[in-house]
Design an enzyme around this catalytic site. Sequence first.
Site, mmCIF file in Angstrom:
data_model
loop_
_atom_site.group_PDB
_atom_site.id
_atom_site.type_symbol
_atom_site.label_atom_id
_atom_site.label_comp_id
_atom_site.label_asym_id
_atom_site.label_seq_id
_atom_site.Cartn_x
_atom_site.Cartn_y
_atom_site.Cartn_z
ATOM 1 C CG ASP A 150 -4.069 -0.669 -4.049
ATOM 2 O OD1 ASP A 150 -4.366 0.322 -4.748
ATOM 3 O OD2 ASP A 150 -4.917 -1.336 -3.420
ATOM 4 C CE LYS B 113 -4.214 -1.720 0.265
ATOM 5 N NZ LYS B 113 -5.247 -1.469 -0.761
#
Length: 386
Positions: A218, A191
């Site tokens: 992401d 992330k």
Amino acid sequence: MTSPRIVAVRTQRVRVPLHTPFVTALRRTEFAETVVVTVEDSDGCVGWGEAPQVWRVTGDSLAGSSAALKGPISDVLVGAAADLTSAGLIQGSVVGNRSAKMAADIALHDLVARRAGVSMTEHLESHASHRSGTSCTSRAMQHQRSAGIPGEPGIPTHLTTDMTLSVGTPDELAEAAAARALDGFTTLKIKVGTDAAGDAERVLAVREAAPGCVLRLDANTGWRADEAVAVLTALADKDVELEFVEQPVARRDLEAMAYVRRHQPYKILADESVFDLEDLVDVIRAGAADAVNIKLAKCGGLTPAIELLEIAKRHGLGRLVGCMMESHLGIGAAASLVAAAGIPGEQDLDAGWWAKTSPYIGGIGYDGPRILFPAAPGLGIEGVHA
């Protein structure tokens, strides 16, 4: 003989504690909160579904999903046929409320699979309708004897998922990456997107800590286009291999996402940009992505997800099935969809792994990166632990 009808739609709220806080560019949570729904037919067969709370992505709340399920969705389902002809009623019952639609749609599919005595995967493969006049109990017993035993030919027993590394410092990410590699995970999704200036350093720390793992990024819409290109170019200059970069920029800014796709070497995966068929068509026309992440809570369940996967495949896009921070119930449905569609590669279905325990009697389980299918009809869920 009268065909069975749906007689009841019931809901309950379930709060699942996580063993580790889950942090993204959009939120931080220590619980998975969801509305569990059951759909019962006139023969006493019951199907299960769930509506996860996803404030920051879909806008759906526990209160809103409960109201939609008890109100307009229940209104159209009670008295309707207990088969897939009723799936369209769910999608047309209310505007938005995709998590609620997800719950009812999964429950309907689960009900049909249980009536047929087949696993959810087998049901989705064949789009089997219910077999009238056959009780859930007798079909379930036949399924257990003939098809539900792990290792039986043609019946998938598991699939594999990646593991998400929550947002953190380089040292925290490195520590988590090393631990997850020891747990057996071979694909890590990092992330990023909360701090573009430090994102490259975070990725490099993970690569060093888990050199044998495939890496995915992401950003959860967290970068501007110029930030995305700068970070990704810097990583390419360091010879970092990435399988894909997910949702680098804002959901609606397809021009920016297409720009990012053109100006750096990694494949772009659309996630928040694709909720429904209209969104997918816009992404395709804009040339904004190489692949798409389909999530049941974004699109409203298995029925629309099947269509999105088919259209994406037809247009040459890579396909990934992902999840929100939901429970084993929704993950079981998504995993069955992957198995039925024959989508290759490790999926993005690790949400249940974060739970301290499964809240359900029956259903899927986790063994490291493996999601284990139950040897039972439908999703195999028989109840919620008290």
